[in-house]
Every structure is written in C-alpha cells, then in structure tokens.
Design an enzyme around this catalytic site. Structure first.
Site, PDB file in Angstrom:
ATOM      1  N   GLY A  13     -55.886  -4.503 -14.932  1.00 36.33           N
ATOM      2  CA  GLY A  13     -54.711  -3.461 -14.836  1.00 36.33           C
ATOM      3  C   GLY A  13     -54.478  -2.614 -16.049  1.00 36.33           C
ATOM      4  N   ASP A  14     -53.607  -1.532 -15.978  1.00 36.29           N
ATOM      5  CA  ASP A  14     -53.558  -0.725 -17.100  1.00 36.29           C
ATOM      6  C   ASP A  14     -52.582  -1.174 -18.059  1.00 36.29           C
ATOM      7  OD1 ASP A  14     -51.493  -0.168 -15.782  1.00 36.29           O
ATOM      8  OD2 ASP A  14     -51.637   1.798 -15.466  1.00 36.29           O
ATOM      9  N   GLY A  67     -42.662  -4.190  -9.303  1.00 36.71           N
ATOM     10  CA  GLY A  67     -41.888  -5.206  -8.558  1.00 36.71           C
ATOM     11  C   GLY A  67     -42.419  -6.679  -8.848  1.00 36.71           C
ATOM     12  N   ASP A  90     -32.305 -48.674 -39.118  1.00 36.38           N
ATOM     13  CA  ASP A  90     -33.658 -48.530 -38.195  1.00 36.38           C
ATOM     14  C   ASP A  90     -34.271 -50.096 -38.025  1.00 36.38           C
ATOM     15  OD1 ASP A  90     -35.850 -47.110 -37.000  1.00 36.38           O
ATOM     16  OD2 ASP A  90     -36.722 -46.875 -38.793  1.00 36.38           O
TER      17      ASP A  90
END
Length: 313
Positions: A93-94, A127, A206
């Site tokens: 693709g460009d 699109g 803890d």
C-alpha cells in the site's frame, strides 16, 4: 510462453480487512504471490504484539485466494527475504511513504534495483479505520488468550514492561498508558499484582494468609477492566496443598503466571516494623511445591516463576 512474474508482499495481518485483500488480488492478476507474514517478534519491535500469534496468522493467509506461498518475515526489514527470493515485484500500500516504514521502503527500492525488480504501490483503501479495528481487541479477551500472551511477549520482546496494579483503576492505567517515541509505540505489556501494595492501600500489614478471598476480589476487579497479562505475586505459595489450589484458581481466571519465593514464615511490611520472621525454605521442599503446582495445571502456557531470594543474600 512468458515466465510468470513473482510478487512479494510483507504483511502483519493481525486483522484482515479489504485493503489487504485488494493488494493480494491486484498482485494475483499478474503472477505468483508470496506473502511474508511478520513474526510476533518483528511486529513487537515497532508496535503492539498482535492479537493472533504467527501460526494463526500464517494459516489465515495460506487460505486466501490468490496467495501461492507463505513464508515468515523475521524482521520489519525486507532484506533477508528479498535477497532469498529476488522477486520481480514487491507490492505494498502507498501508506508507508511516511512514518517508521519510510526507511524500510527506501531500502526495498534499492534492493530491487540490484536485479531489475520494481515496487508497485496500491493506493490506500479508504473506508478502513485502523482505530476501529484496534477497538475490536479492546472489547475483551478470554482466560486462555490472556494466559498465553505473557509467554508470547517474553519470546518476542527483549524487555517486557510490567507495572504493579492493586485495583481496577490502577489496572486501567497499565492497560491504557501509551507513548510514541521516534514513531515507535511504547506501553506496559503486563501487570503485577502483589499482596504488599494491596495491604498497604488498606492500611494493613503484608501478612500471608491461606484465605485468598480478599486478593481474588481485587484480581477479579482488574480482570474485568483489562485485557493485558497478569503476573500474580504468590508470596511463598503457602503449604503445598494451598499452592495447588492457588495454581488451579489463577489458571481458571486467566492469570499468566504466579511467582513464589523460597522463604517460610510470617512477614510484615515496613509500615508495621522491620522485624524479620522469615527463613529460607528447604530446597527440596521448595522444588516439591513447584513440581506439584506444575502437575496441577492444565494450560501449558501458565507459568510458575521461582523467586530465589537466597541468591541475593
């Protein structure tokens, strides 16, 4: 009869859309098409790890009409595959004329000139929104997909970035923090859930307890709000019987790994004094705990990580 032209196309193909198909169709009209599917490692070098692993993506491309051959492309750079195949054309693709792939494009053009090949660029398909496609992965995940992702990350990236989370909100920080630097996307890959930060946030010591209900409630809050892999700090893992139960529970929920330390005895965080209550676990006992934990798991990609604190001492 003229020899059929050979086309090459490098693709990540995490999510197939009509732009991908358009490029393949245009090449297939003119000759034989080889697709180089980027490996997980190649993709992770410049953006998010793909939702689907390499074998899944390879199988998809192999079953697309017009594709004659599929090979791995191990880097974002095309050099290795182009020198091996010497195709007549590279088709793309460009939309790679700018951004991180711009120098890759220029290198492709230079390589093709060595044997008279050409670059064909197809106009970007309108699109198709990459933002909308990305949102598909944010809809959610499954426990099995989440479990497997940590091992894929470790195999694909030189450094896996992990940040602590102790509630749904901090989990979302790990999930959504993203910066772009030199056209590269950087983010946290996974989250670490520990008893220390959870206890500290609640103003409690803890202290390791067999009752996991509180920690599992926090874990569920994070699981519901995020999709990234989770490493669960299992402290010492408790008694072997407790650890087997913990492994089965974490695996069922979709946690990728549990990490346990080679210590026994009570512990406290710094908010409640510096007393030392823990001692080193016997090597044989610690090894037995890990062995029984591995025997109890079902999904092979779930990991038990040994935190050998005695090496530091």
């Amino acid at each position: 009869m003229a020899e059929e032209k050979r086309f090459y196309r490098g693709m990540a193909v995490d999510l197939i859309h009509k732009g991908h198909l358009n490029i393949i169709n245009e090449a297939a009209k003119l000759g034989k098409v080889t697709v180089g599917v980027l490996t997980d490692k190649a993709i992770a070098s410049y953006k998010k790890l793909p939702f689907l692993d390499y074998e899944h993506r390879k199988t998809i491309i192999e079953n697309i009409k017009g594709v004659d051959n599929v090979i791995p492309q191990y880097t974002l750079d095309y050099t290795e595959n182009l020198l091996k195949l010497k195709p007549d054309y590279v088709i793309h693709g460009d939309n790679w004329k700018e951004g991180i792939q711009k120098p890759i494009r220029e290198k492709v053009i230079g390589l093709l000139k060595q044997w008279g090949g050409e670059l064909i660029e197809i106009p970007y398909t309108t699109g198709v929104s990459s933002v909308e496609l990305k949102s598909l992965r944010e809809i959610g995940t499954t426990p099995e997909i989440r479990i497997k992702k940590l091992k894929r990350l470790i195999g694909s990236k030189p450094i896996v970035r992990v940040l602590e989370a102790h509630n749904g909100l901090t989990g979302l920080i790990v999930e959504n923090t993203l910066i772009k630097e030199n056209n590269l996307e950087k983010e946290f890959d996974a989250m670490w859930i520990s008893s220390l930060t959870e206890a500290t946030a609640k103003g409690k010591p803890d202290i390791e307890l067999p009752d996991l209900s509180s920690r599992l409630n926090v874990l569920n809050d994070i699981l519901e709000a995020t999709t990234k892999p989770i490493i669960y700090d299992g402290d010492t893992g408790g008694h072997i019987e407790h650890f087997i139960y913990l492994v089965r529970t974490l695996e069922r929920l979709g946690v990728s790994a549990v990490i346990i330390e080679d210590k026994v005895g009570l512990k406290r965080n710094s908010l409640f004094g510096n007393e030392v209550f823990q001692q080193q676990e016997e090597v044989s006992r610690f090894a037995e705990k890990i062995i029984e934990g591995k025997r109890s798991q079902i999904i092979k990609d779930f990991m038990i990580i040994a935190r050998i604190e005695s090496l530091v001492l």
